[in-house]
Design an enzyme around this catalytic site. Structure first.
Site, PDB file in Angstrom:
ATOM      1  N   LYS A  19       0.996  -3.358   4.726  1.00  0.00           N
ATOM      2  CA  LYS A  19       0.032  -4.116   3.918  1.00  0.00           C
ATOM      3  C   LYS A  19       0.681  -5.052   2.897  1.00  0.00           C
ATOM      4  O   LYS A  19       1.702  -4.744   2.310  1.00  0.00           O
ATOM      5  CB  LYS A  19      -0.889  -3.144   3.152  1.00  0.00           C
ATOM      6  CG  LYS A  19      -1.893  -2.416   4.022  1.00  0.00           C
ATOM      7  CD  LYS A  19      -2.945  -3.330   4.635  1.00  0.00           C
ATOM      8  CE  LYS A  19      -4.039  -3.710   3.647  1.00  0.00           C
ATOM      9  NZ  LYS A  19      -4.840  -2.575   3.219  1.00  0.00           N
ATOM     10  N   SER A  57       0.855  -1.179   0.000  1.00  0.00           N
ATOM     11  CA  SER A  57       0.000   0.000   0.000  1.00  0.00           C
ATOM     12  C   SER A  57       0.892   1.229   0.000  1.00  0.00           C
ATOM     13  O   SER A  57       1.975   1.231   0.591  1.00  0.00           O
ATOM     14  CB  SER A  57      -0.878  -0.005   1.254  1.00  0.00           C
ATOM     15  OG  SER A  57      -1.249   1.315   1.582  1.00  0.00           O
ATOM     16  N   GLU A 115      -7.845 -10.868  -6.046  1.00  0.00           N
ATOM     17  CA  GLU A 115      -8.982  -9.943  -6.174  1.00  0.00           C
ATOM     18  C   GLU A 115      -9.332  -9.714  -7.644  1.00  0.00           C
ATOM     19  O   GLU A 115     -10.506  -9.679  -8.026  1.00  0.00           O
ATOM     20  CB  GLU A 115      -8.645  -8.609  -5.504  1.00  0.00           C
ATOM     21  CG  GLU A 115      -8.437  -8.732  -3.994  1.00  0.00           C
ATOM     22  CD  GLU A 115      -7.754  -7.495  -3.436  1.00  0.00           C
ATOM     23  OE1 GLU A 115      -8.422  -6.467  -3.302  1.00  0.00           O
ATOM     24  OE2 GLU A 115      -6.550  -7.551  -3.148  1.00  0.00           O
TER      25      GLU A 115
END
Ligand code: ARG
Length: 467
Positions: A280, A274, A287
């Site tokens: 992260k 991130s 996804e």
């Protein structure tokens, strides 16, 4: 191309809405392959001279070379791939180029090209799915005895093995491959010879072109040949279902990677960071694989909707079959390859999986089954006794195996000490040896069987390839 009757050129917007070259250039290889087969047939039937035939074939080979080397100038004015290729052929070999289209129309030509393209797409995808199965089987072998919670309603249900879970997807992708293979078998008929819609007055031999292009036979009805796109629908339908399976697995990867679960980790190779939260590791590939399913299903709706109102035979609407087809195939290829990569990349966290599998009374069913087998209780009663014991343990905030024998006997006097042997997650999975069950021994055997069912097969012969 149809200049004879036309005095004015098309309106600018007409040219824009009519042109498909922006996307159907992807059919160039199939188009040229089909034209070569058609040309050979015309020569063999004495419809074209051998001299014209060889000039056409030489020209087509050069067009292909120009396209593949990036030198070809595609023109929107020439509408589509068929006219772009033919116009360039005319530049190269002169008027003989105009003879190639004898006994052919763009209607059977495009039907042929798309069929060949779908067949090629299946021949690319099928081995990719086999590779994904191979990846799942490899990891299932490694994790045959790794215990994880099995869920229903995403609530802990019973302990299972991670290998067993992975093998479930091997079965799904096996059926997906079967659907693609079925689609391939059904589409493998040649529409060439249907010409515009009604067939041809020339002494053509559609069996020859069918054979040369690896088709099983020519299509029986010329109207059907130019007007149906059921093979596109079938391919996208098979792709949709495959994508749904991929998406479920992708969703599991997302869940398993999440901090509250921590069942698996993906390496740097399959995650992104991130820009604001340094800690992260996002499972973007999973996804996106999940999201591609939306596009593929969108393509399915698009193609069915395009076709549903069309009277026989060819309607220009059908030109819109290609973008959904290409997008579905591209999206699926990406998803399958990314999934195979993630499966090979992931690292399980067996301690964490086992801890979660042991919690929440996951072995309650084992206790009930023990009461049936050892004490002879009817299952409904055993279920009730177990439920009572789970209630007592939950009130005390302990696991079932932390209840004393006295506490258990207060609920069901015939319980004895041997009950404790079934109250571990290891005993639970080991006991599930029934056909298709989760025991490590079963999984070890099932991985071998899956290998011979799905991977051991000889690769498909080159016969019937579109180029
Ligand atoms: N570009 C057209 C398509 O993709 C080719 C067929 C054109 N046929 C016709 N009659 N206009 O469908």
């Amino acid at each position: 191309m149809w200049g004879g009757r036309y005095k004015l050129g098309p309106a600018e917007i007409m040219e824009k809405i009519n042109a498909s070259i922006g996307f159907d250039r992807r059919l160039y290889a199939q188009d040229i392959t089909g034209s070569i087969a058609h040309c050979d047939m015309l020569v063999a039937q004495g419809i074209l001279t051998a001299k014209d035939g060889s000039a056409i074939k030489r020209g087509l080979a050069q067009v292909r070379e120009e396209i593949e080397s990036g030198r070809f100038k595609f023109s929107t004015k020439l509408e589509d791939i068929h006219m772009n290729v033919e116009a360039r052929l005319a530049d190269l070999i002169g008027p003989a180029a105009g003879r190639l289209h004898t006994a052919r129309s763009r209607n059977d030509q495009v039907a042929l090209d798309v069929r060949l393209w779908v067949r090629d797409a299946i021949d690319r995808l099928e081995p990719m799915l086999a590779d994904l199965q191979a990846a799942l089987i490899e990891r299932a072998e490694e994790y045959a005895a790794t215990i994880m919670p099995g869920f229903t309603h995403l609530q802990t249900a019973q302990p299972i093995t991670f290998g067993h879970h992975l093998l479930a997807y091997v079965e799904m992708f096996g059926r997906d491959r079967g659907r693609l293979t079925d689609c391939r078998a059904r589409l493998n008929e040649s529409p060439l010879g249907a010409a515009a819609l009604a067939g041809s007055p020339h002494p053509i031999d559609p069996r020859k072109t069918a054979k040369a292009l690896g088709f099983d036979r020519p299509m029986a009805n010329s109207l059907d040949a130019v007007s149906d796109r059921d093979y596109v629908v079938e391919f996208i339908a098979a792709a949709s279902l495959t994508a749904v399976h991929l998406s479920r697995l992708a969703e599991e990867i997302v869940i398993w990677c999440s901090a509250p679960f921590r069942f698996i980790a993906l390496s740097d190779a399959f995650t992104t960071g991130s820009s604001i939260m340094p800690q992260k590791r996002n499972p973007d590939a999973a996804e996106l694989t999940r999201a591609k399913t939306g596009r593929i299903l969108g393509s399915f709706v698009a193609i069915c909707t395009i076709l549903k109102g069309l009277p026989l035979t060819y309607q220009k609407d059908m030109q819109e079959d290609k973008e959904p087809l290409f997008d579905a195939a591209d999206s699926l290829e990406l998803g399958v390859a990314a999934m195979a990569g993630m499966i090979r990349d992931l690292k399980a966290n067996p301690q964490r999986m086992r801890a979660v599998a042991s919690a929440d009374y996951s072995v309650a069913t084992d206790l009930a089954d023990w009461l049936v087998r050892k004490v002879g209780l009817p299952f409904r009663q055993a279920h009730h006794v177990t439920g009572t014991l789970v209630g007592i343990a939950a009130d005390k905030g302990v696991d079932l195996d932390k209840l004393s024998l006295t506490e258990m006997q207060a609920v069901e006097p015939s319980i004895d000490r041997s009950v404790y042997s079934v109250l571990t997650v290891e005993a639970s999975v080991a006991a599930r040896k029934s056909l298709g069950g989760t025991s490590p021994a079963n999984v070890a055997r099932a991985t071998k069987e899956a290998r011979s069912r799905f991977i051991g097969k000889a690769p498909r012969s080159a016969k019937g390839r579109g180029r």
